[in-house]
Scaffold this motif. Structure first.
Motif, PDB file in Angstrom:
ATOM      1  N   GLU A   1     -42.315-112.744  17.781  1.00  0.00           N
ATOM      2  CA  GLU A   1     -43.314-112.561  18.826  1.00  0.00           C
ATOM      3  C   GLU A   1     -42.848-113.258  20.103  1.00  0.00           C
ATOM      4  N   LEU A   2     -43.414-112.841  21.196  1.00  0.00           N
ATOM      5  CA  LEU A   2     -43.039-113.368  22.506  1.00  0.00           C
ATOM      6  C   LEU A   2     -43.220-114.880  22.584  1.00  0.00           C
ATOM      7  N   ASP A   3     -44.231-115.396  21.905  1.00  0.00           N
ATOM      8  CA  ASP A   3     -44.533-116.826  22.014  1.00  0.00           C
ATOM      9  C   ASP A   3     -43.857-117.666  20.929  1.00  0.00           C
ATOM     10  N   ASN A   4     -42.891-117.102  20.205  1.00  0.00           N
ATOM     11  CA  ASN A   4     -42.085-117.900  19.272  1.00  0.00           C
ATOM     12  C   ASN A   4     -41.073-118.705  20.089  1.00  0.00           C
ATOM     13  N   LEU A   5     -41.519-119.849  20.609  1.00  0.00           N
ATOM     14  CA  LEU A   5     -40.710-120.645  21.524  1.00  0.00           C
ATOM     15  C   LEU A   5     -40.606-122.087  21.034  1.00  0.00           C
ATOM     16  N   PRO A   6     -39.568-122.805  21.456  1.00  0.00           N
ATOM     17  CA  PRO A   6     -39.452-124.212  21.081  1.00  0.00           C
ATOM     18  C   PRO A   6     -40.608-125.029  21.659  1.00  0.00           C
ATOM     19  N   GLU A   7     -40.854-126.166  21.059  1.00  0.00           N
ATOM     20  CA  GLU A   7     -41.918-127.046  21.533  1.00  0.00           C
ATOM     21  C   GLU A   7     -41.678-127.435  22.982  1.00  0.00           C
ATOM     22  N   GLY A   8     -42.750-127.367  23.778  1.00  0.00           N
ATOM     23  CA  GLY A   8     -42.641-127.717  25.183  1.00  0.00           C
ATOM     24  C   GLY A   8     -42.408-126.542  26.107  1.00  0.00           C
ATOM     25  N   TYR A   9     -42.187-125.339  25.520  1.00  0.00           N
ATOM     26  CA  TYR A   9     -41.969-124.135  26.327  1.00  0.00           C
ATOM     27  C   TYR A   9     -43.167-123.203  26.211  1.00  0.00           C
ATOM     28  N   SER A  10     -43.429-122.466  27.276  1.00  0.00           N
ATOM     29  CA  SER A  10     -44.506-121.476  27.259  1.00  0.00           C
ATOM     30  C   SER A  10     -43.996-120.174  27.850  1.00  0.00           C
ATOM     31  N   VAL A  11     -44.693-119.093  27.561  1.00  0.00           N
ATOM     32  CA  VAL A  11     -44.279-117.776  28.042  1.00  0.00           C
ATOM     33  C   VAL A  11     -44.495-117.683  29.551  1.00  0.00           C
ATOM     34  N   PRO A  12     -43.446-117.352  30.304  1.00  0.00           N
ATOM     35  CA  PRO A  12     -43.619-117.217  31.756  1.00  0.00           C
ATOM     36  C   PRO A  12     -44.587-116.086  32.090  1.00  0.00           C
TER      37      PRO A  12
END
Length: 305
Positions: A81-92
């Motif tokens: 999914e688009l929001d599968n991101l490392p801790e501290g990151y958010s979807v632009p």
């Protein structure tokens, strides 16, 4: 230990116009995925992991369930999914699609502990190609790291008559190992000449230029490298404001090879490649499958239905 097959099936096939991963192209509605899994089973793979999206997860799992394959291979599912991101990151703001093939691959880290092959769901790689990869991975000593492989195809055999294609263009050394790989997102034949198209114009490619079709083989350390470099990729994409930047597998492979962190053997295949990049590609793909059945490469009914 038997290798695992990681199938990148999260793409919705925007150019193709439907959920092409589930499109039946065989005589009994077999999808391209079915042929890849059939080839993987006879090549000795022990598990298949599907990378899919929650938006079509239920529909996908209803079709591609363990019972479909007659218990011949273990089956697991993970989600990109688009929001599968490392801790501290958010979807632009404005970003709509997930982060590309290497991001999809990263989703397998929780369930893959053994050497594994990666394939696209909508590419038909062929029996020989998958058999070669299975043999390579199965022969790796336990605990191996940085011993990667890729099946290379000649670019002339991977084009579509219905539009441009994206390919990883490869440079290979005399010993058969990858020197570099560059993702070219628009390749086609123009006036008899194969070219790739960039912002600065068109550039020729030789007919036999080796290209990647995302049939890679990795040892599990690749997940660790992927996670580490993903943060660098995100920092660069966010800083540049590029809302369409993709974390391609060749991007990281090129980095690891150039830094001598890993080496990648290029395997050659007699298998034909074909796929359904565009809806207009489908009739030709259906006929090619029928030709392989007539030649005895595949049974008319893969799963004995």
């Amino acid at each position: 230990m038997k290798p695992t097959l990681l199938v990148l099936a999260a793409g919705m096939g925007s150019r193709y116009g439907s959920l092409k991963q589930m499109d039946g192209i065989g005589p009994n509605k077999e999808a391209i995925i079915d042929y890849s899994i059939y080839d993987a089973i006879r090549a000795g793979f022990g598990k298949v992991v599907f990378v899919i999206r929650h938006s079509f997860g239920s529909e996908f799992r209803e079709v591609f369930n363990p019972e479909r394959f007659g218990g011949k291979i273990a089956v697991e599912y993970v989600f990109q999914e688009l929001d599968n991101l490392p801790e501290g990151y958010s979807v632009p703001e404005g970003r709509e699609k997930p982060w590309g093939t290497n991001h999809a691959l990263m989703m397998g880290a929780s369930v893959v502990r053994e050497p594994f092959a990666v394939i696209n769901a909508d590419d038909f790689y062929g029996q020989d190609a998958i058999a070669q990869m299975g043999k390579y991975l199965a022969a790796l000593p336990e605990g191996s790291e940085g011993e990667y492989a890729m099946v290379g195809y000649e670019v002339s055999k991977t084009l579509s008559e219905n539009g441009t294609v994206s390919r990883g263009v490869c440079t290979i050394d005399a010993a058969g190992y990858l020197e570099s790989i560059v993702e070219r997102t628009k390749i086609e034949r123009q006036n008899g000449q194969i070219v790739y198209i960039e912002a600065d114009g068109t550039h020729p490619l030789a007919e036999n230029t080796p290209v990647s079709m995302n049939l890679f083989g990795f040892t599990p350390d690749y997940f660790r490298h992927s996670e580490a470099f993903f943060k660098t990729f995100l920092d660069q994409a966010i800083a540049s404001g590029n809302l369409k930047a993709e974390y391609f597998i060749p991007l990281l492979v090129n980095k690891l090879v150039s830094e001598h962190t890993a080496k990648l053997k290029v395997l050659h295949t007699t298998s034909p490649w074909f796929g359904v990049t565009y809806k207009e590609d489908r009739p030709g793909t259906v006929q090619k499958v029928l030709d392989l059945i007539a030649a005895g490469v595949y049974p008319r009914s893969l799963w004995g239905e």
